[in-house]
Design an enzyme around this catalytic site. Structure first.
Site: not given
Ligand code: GLU
Length: 440
Positions: A129-131
């Site tokens: 995931a990444k934000g």
């Protein structure tokens, strides 16, 4: 909370064009092209069909939020925030939170995809995931950054959690940012939940060794790649692009282990001394001035010239896309060890391969950070803390065993280290997906 309507498909054919051979602004949008092209190559080697390819390339869930900030002077500014969970077949989403003005959903998609393969390559029970938030953190006060972080966290609250998706620092964020995320999440749940983030400050459940973990991993994999060619660290010269969380500690560890670190840079410029820089004095200079620029015991050098230096090992540890067709062509190093995520475009990769440069890819070389993030999460879940020595030893073991798997496959199948790493990572994710089966 809104969701983006049409996640892009990952089914890019292997021959998809790269971005044109022009110099790129750091961080400018080629990351998703690079990530898709890398996946397409791995899928082709593995012989997967189009359906599986599309599934592997498409984010499982994306959320797109607006992040309004009341500035210290009372004015309102709006930023765009994203969290992309690329794949969760092997476990909860895992990956950093980036604050940078060029953050957009495609960049976050690329970074999330790389997290999926990275976690699988070092065999962590995580997806990827990444934000990101489209803010330049250098232009805002601590109080403003705290408000942005708390608002962003509360907007994405429904999709994060210690069993859902676990954040960590990335470019433009740090352990203080993680403390705010952890606090916002915990206050809203009604009790303290340290395992919702990693890369926290030690007093609130951070792990010993996390701050230098990515850099240690870079050095472990560099040593392993050198050893494959019968070369030792103390016999090589190193140039490091980027003097942030990854590059600065990597330079210090390289120098501490006897390598000659001849050049380092940050976004303002760099310094070069062919006899080797005094990294300890350089740290003092950066503490005093905020940049490596102006360090007296070295000559100034710009970021592009640093990439072309006559060194043994080049460590791009800054932003994406710096080694493209043009800059890669000028590389003189024999080893490129990717401290940054996505520093080499697909076109740059082809040029480096043609020149016989060994590239230790990002998904392997910089995985030390997420490995110790995993150790931090395990410690939080057990509520039992390990010593720095235990963490250092476990990190080294994990990095060297991942390197050994990748290098063995590369030798056996005559692949580059990047293709071998991606084949291992993509295959592990595809296997988990297939064993679980498609619901309903
Ligand atoms: N941001 C780091 C990376 O790109 C660390 C991610 C993590 O620890 O979850 O690997």
């Amino acid at each position: 909370m809104t969701t983006t309507s049409e996640p892009h498909t990952g089914a890019t054919p292997p021959e998809a064009p790269d971005h044109p051979p022009t110099r790129q602004q750091p961080g400018a949008g080629s990351a998703i092209t690079t990530a898709r092209s890398q996946l397409a190559t791995a899928v082709e080697i593995l012989g997967y069909d189009d359906g599986l390819h599309e599934m592997l390339g498409t984010p499982r869930r994306e959320i797109n939020v607006s992040v309004p900030l009341r500035r210290d002077d009372g004015k309102i500014e709006l930023f765009h925030g994203f969290r992309v969970q690329h794949n969760v077949s092997r476990g909860p989403g895992k990956g950093g939170l980036r604050y940078h003005p060029s953050v957009d959903v495609d960049e976050v998609r690329a970074l999330a995809m790389w997290m999926t393969w990275k976690c699988a390559i070092v065999d962590l029970p995580y997806g990827g995931a990444k934000g990101g938030v489209s803010i330049d953190p250098t232009g805002y006060s601590q109080a403003e950054l705290e408000r942005v972080t708390r608002r962003y966290t509360s907007e994405i609250m429904p999709v994060i959690g210690p069993e859902r998706d676990i954040m960590a620092p990335d470019m433009g964020t740090n352990e203080q940012t993680m403390a705010w995320v952890m606090d916002t999440y915990s206050v809203n749940q009604g009790y303290t939940i340290p395992a919702v983030v990693t890369g926290k400050p030690i007093p609130v459940g951070g792990s010993l060794g996390r701050a230098t973990a990515t850099s240690s991993g870079v050095v472990h994999t560099t040593k392993a790649a050198l050893a494959d060619a019968g070369v030792e660290l103390r016999d090589v010269s190193v140039a490091v692009q980027g003097f942030g969380k990854v590059g600065s500690h990597a330079a210090a560890i390289f120098a501490g282990e006897g390598a000659r670190v001849v050049a380092v840079s940050d976004q303002h410029g760099g310094v070069h001394d062919p006899d080797g820089l005094d990294i300890r004095s350089l740290f003092e200079h950066v503490d005093a001035t905020g940049s490596v620029v102006g360090f007296e015991r070295g000559e100034p050098i710009d970021n592009t010239s640093l990439l072309a230096l006559d060194v043994d090992v080049l460590v791009p540890a800054a932003v994406e896309g710096v080694l493209d067709e043009i800059t890669a062509d000028a590389v003189q190093a024999r080893w490129v060890v990717e401290g940054a995520n996505g520093p080499t475009t697909a076109g740059g990769d082809r040029i480096l391969a043609k020149k016989g440069v060994t590239v230790v890819p990002d998904v392997l070389a910089n995985a030390g950070g997420v490995v110790v993030s995993y150790f931090e999460w395990v410690q939080a879940n057990q509520a039992y803390w390990w010593t720095a020595q235990e963490i250092g030893e476990k990190l080294e073991l994990r990095m060297l065993s991942a390197y050994a798997d990748v290098a063995a496959l590369a030798r056996r199948e005559e692949l580059s280290l990047r293709d071998a790493a991606l084949v291992i990572g993509v295959k592990r994710v595809a296997e988990a997906h297939q064993i679980r089966g498609l619901y309903p």
